[in-house]
Enzyme design. Structure first.
Site, PDB file in Angstrom:
ATOM      1  N   LYS A 209      43.169 -12.776 -19.637  1.00 31.13           N
ATOM      2  CA  LYS A 209      42.059 -13.424 -18.928  1.00 31.13           C
ATOM      3  C   LYS A 209      41.902 -12.924 -17.503  1.00 31.13           C
ATOM      4  O   LYS A 209      40.844 -13.037 -16.910  1.00 31.13           O
ATOM      5  CB  LYS A 209      42.201 -14.950 -18.970  1.00 31.13           C
ATOM      6  CG  LYS A 209      43.398 -15.514 -18.242  1.00 31.13           C
ATOM      7  CD  LYS A 209      43.353 -17.022 -18.234  1.00 31.13           C
ATOM      8  CE  LYS A 209      44.617 -17.641 -18.789  1.00 31.13           C
ATOM      9  NZ  LYS A 209      45.871 -17.266 -18.130  1.00 31.13           N
TER      10      LYS A 209
ATOM     11  N   LYS B 100      47.535  -5.997 -24.075  1.00 32.94           N
ATOM     12  CA  LYS B 100      47.201  -7.384 -24.431  1.00 32.94           C
ATOM     13  C   LYS B 100      45.825  -7.784 -23.878  1.00 32.94           C
ATOM     14  O   LYS B 100      45.466  -7.383 -22.783  1.00 32.94           O
ATOM     15  CB  LYS B 100      48.279  -8.307 -23.840  1.00 32.94           C
ATOM     16  CG  LYS B 100      48.232  -9.720 -24.360  1.00 32.94           C
ATOM     17  CD  LYS B 100      49.326 -10.575 -23.738  1.00 32.94           C
ATOM     18  CE  LYS B 100      48.836 -11.263 -22.500  1.00 32.94           C
ATOM     19  NZ  LYS B 100      49.619 -12.409 -22.057  1.00 32.94           N
TER      20      LYS B 100
ATOM     21  N   LYS C 245      56.917  -5.267 -12.142  1.00 25.58           N
ATOM     22  CA  LYS C 245      56.212  -5.082 -10.878  1.00 25.58           C
ATOM     23  C   LYS C 245      57.102  -4.356  -9.869  1.00 25.58           C
ATOM     24  O   LYS C 245      56.641  -3.473  -9.146  1.00 25.58           O
ATOM     25  CB  LYS C 245      55.770  -6.440 -10.316  1.00 25.58           C
ATOM     26  CG  LYS C 245      54.490  -6.279  -9.558  1.00 25.58           C
ATOM     27  CD  LYS C 245      53.669  -7.511  -9.471  1.00 25.58           C
ATOM     28  CE  LYS C 245      52.374  -7.142  -8.750  1.00 25.58           C
ATOM     29  NZ  LYS C 245      51.630  -8.275  -8.313  1.00 25.58           N
TER      30      LYS C 245
HETATM   31  N1  AQP Z   1      46.166 -11.698 -25.966  1.00 22.03           N
HETATM   32  C1  AQP Z   1      46.759 -12.807 -26.332  1.00 22.03           C
HETATM   33  N2  AQP Z   1      47.084 -13.004 -27.630  1.00 22.03           N
HETATM   34  C2  AQP Z   1      47.680 -14.144 -28.016  1.00 22.03           C
HETATM   35  N3  AQP Z   1      48.016 -15.134 -27.174  1.00 22.03           N
HETATM   36  C3  AQP Z   1      47.713 -14.973 -25.882  1.00 22.03           C
HETATM   37  N4  AQP Z   1      47.910 -15.744 -24.810  1.00 22.03           N
HETATM   38  C4  AQP Z   1      47.422 -15.124 -23.716  1.00 22.03           C
HETATM   39  N5  AQP Z   1      46.894 -13.947 -24.043  1.00 22.03           N
HETATM   40  C5  AQP Z   1      47.076 -13.821 -25.393  1.00 22.03           C
HETATM   41  C6  AQP Z   1      48.540 -17.049 -24.860  1.00 22.03           C
HETATM   42  O1  AQP Z   1      47.749 -17.940 -24.100  1.00 22.03           O
HETATM   43  C7  AQP Z   1      48.588 -18.767 -23.313  1.00 22.03           C
HETATM   44  C8  AQP Z   1      48.197 -18.507 -21.878  1.00 22.03           C
HETATM   45  O2  AQP Z   1      49.254 -18.540 -21.053  1.00 22.03           O
HETATM   46  P1  AQP Z   1      49.166 -18.224 -19.514  1.00 22.03           P
HETATM   47  O3  AQP Z   1      47.852 -18.537 -18.979  1.00 22.03           O
HETATM   48  O4  AQP Z   1      50.297 -18.959 -18.898  1.00 22.03           O
HETATM   49  O5  AQP Z   1      49.432 -16.703 -19.315  1.00 22.03           O
HETATM   50  P2  AQP Z   1      49.416 -15.378 -20.086  1.00 22.03           P
HETATM   51  O6  AQP Z   1      50.222 -15.446 -21.323  1.00 22.03           O
HETATM   52  O7  AQP Z   1      49.835 -14.338 -19.097  1.00 22.03           O
HETATM   53  O8  AQP Z   1      47.882 -15.248 -20.465  1.00 22.03           O
HETATM   54  P3  AQP Z   1      46.824 -14.217 -20.009  1.00 22.03           P
HETATM   55  O9  AQP Z   1      45.529 -14.609 -20.625  1.00 22.03           O
HETATM   56  O10 AQP Z   1      47.300 -12.825 -20.253  1.00 22.03           O
HETATM   57  O11 AQP Z   1      46.737 -14.493 -18.466  1.00 22.03           O
HETATM   58  P4  AQP Z   1      46.949 -13.555 -17.241  1.00 22.03           P
HETATM   59  O12 AQP Z   1      45.907 -12.493 -17.399  1.00 22.03           O
HETATM   60  O13 AQP Z   1      46.715 -14.422 -16.072  1.00 22.03           O
HETATM   61  O14 AQP Z   1      48.337 -13.024 -17.279  1.00 22.03           O
HETATM   62  C9  AQP Z   1      50.021 -18.402 -23.662  1.00 22.03           C
HETATM   63  O15 AQP Z   1      50.500 -19.272 -24.662  1.00 22.03           O
HETATM   64  C10 AQP Z   1      49.879 -17.005 -24.179  1.00 22.03           C
HETATM   65  O16 AQP Z   1      50.890 -16.632 -25.062  1.00 22.03           O
END
Ligand code: AQP
Length: 329
Positions: free
Chosen positions: A197, A194, A111
């Site tokens: 969400k 990736k 960032k």
């Molecule tokens: N695309 C993905 N493939 C496999 N695993 C995934 N995880 C997230 N996206 C994928 C796993 O889900 C958990 C969520 O962790 P988090 O909510 O702390 O944050 P993150 O990893 O940053 O997940 P997101 O969905 O990508 O959220 P945002 O968009 O808010 O950043 C973790 O165990 C992660 O590995």
């Protein structure tokens, strides 16, 4: 049983990536570990949210945990913000950390490389120390994480060792566990990115666990692939089809070789249809349970009981930390 801890932050409607990369594994692990799984709602505050959305996402994460098969009689499920001990230890660990090491954390580095440091929230800068607190409060031995979080577990290990060195043995040094397959499900509309969400926009890249069946099928059928029509796992040259193979393999337990054999003569159309079928089958089961759990007061009860159990451990650890630091308890 050894303690294992993980969490998801409520920053959007959960995706198939969250399920395959995280929740599905938690469900398997609950029989072999003393599993603590929480909703990382304080971590969601590093970006500004609409309060209705945040509230809905918090309940959604907790309800989806249970709908996917986490059993509150086996796993301890709670909300992070119900336990002030997390923020308390987070502050203490922030005091133990250095600007240099936090500046090297990928999310902050990415960032800040993009521009104006003046307007990056301090929450984003220090959230790895809150994550360290989440883990160290419970003496978690193992932390299942996605690839992109291993750096934070390394920092947690460093902070724990540093604290133990200066103040005496206090924290267990945790280990990150990264699942091999499904560790990174990619966006359907851009397989180099990736599936996330918090993705905004037309949302064609992420399958949401609460998407209706028709939408799920449509997203999978229009997933970006190459054009040579050969179902073959080749992450470098065929990232789109390889991503769909990872999804299919994770949900059917079939190996990549088996999948290649199965669809040797079928082309991408047949393969995508098969992927859509297995995803729809799995997600539909989750949705039926989710719709039961989200009504009534069952979820509140689970979260209260989880917070009581986790809170007792966390309070003991905070007392120990205060004693070690010379704070009055
Ligand atoms: N695309 C993905 N493939 C496999 N695993 C995934 N995880 C997230 N996206 C994928 C796993 O889900 C958990 C969520 O962790 P988090 O909510 O702390 O944050 P993150 O990893 O940053 O997940 P997101 O969905 O990508 O959220 P945002 O968009 O808010 O950043 C973790 O165990 C992660 O590995």
């Amino acid at each position: 049983m050894e303690l294992m801890l993980s969490a998801i932050k409520p920053t959007g409607d959960l995706t198939l990536g969250n399920y395959i990369g995280a929740i599905k594994n938690f469900v398997k692990l609950q029989d072999d570990y003393n599993l603590f799984v929480f909703v990382a709602d304080l971590h969601a505050l590093t970006v500004r949210n609409n309060k209705e959305d945040l509230n809905r996402w918090i309940k959604e994460v907790a309800a989806i945990y249970i709908a996917c098969g986490l059993d509150p009689n086996k796993a301890t499920i709670f909300n992070q913000s119900d336990l002030p001990q997390h923020a308390y230890l987070g502050y203490i660990l922030t005091c133990e950390s250095y600007m240099g090491e936090l500046s090297r954390m990928t999310q902050f580095k990415d960032k800040s490389a993009r521009g104006n440091n003046e307007s990056i929230g301090v929450g984003l800068f220090i959230y790895p120390t809150l994550m360290a607190a989440d883990i160290l409060l419970y003496d978690a031995k193992y932390v299942p994480v996605g690839e992109d979080q291993t750096q934070h577990v390394e920092l947690t290990r460093d902070l724990a060792s540093r604290f133990n060195h200066y103040y005496g043995e206090t924290f267990v040094i945790p280990k990150a566990i990264v699942a091999e397959k499904g560790a990174r499900i990619m966006a359907l509309d851009d397989p180099l990115k990736k599936m996330s969400k918090s993705e905004l926009g037309d949302n064609k890249g992420s399958i949401r666990l609460l998407d209706d069946v028709k939408t799920i099928r449509k997203k999978i059928m229009s997933a970006v692939t190459d054009s040579d029509n050969l179902v073959k796992y080749d992450i470098e040259n065929k990232p789109g089809i390889s991503n769909l193979m990872t999804i299919y393999s994770s949900l059917t337990n079939k190996s990549y070789d088996e999948i290649e054999d199965e669809f040797r003569d079928g082309g991408y159309g047949n393969f995508k249809k098969a992927v859509a079928d297995v995803v729809v089958e799995e997600v539909s089961k989750i949705q039926v349970k989710f719709n039961e759990i989200i009504k009534g007061d069952y979820l509140d009860k689970v979260l209260k009981e989880g917070a009581l159990k986790a809170g007792a451990i966390a309070s003991k650890k905070i007392d120990e930390v205060k004693r070690k630091l010379g704070l009055i308890i």
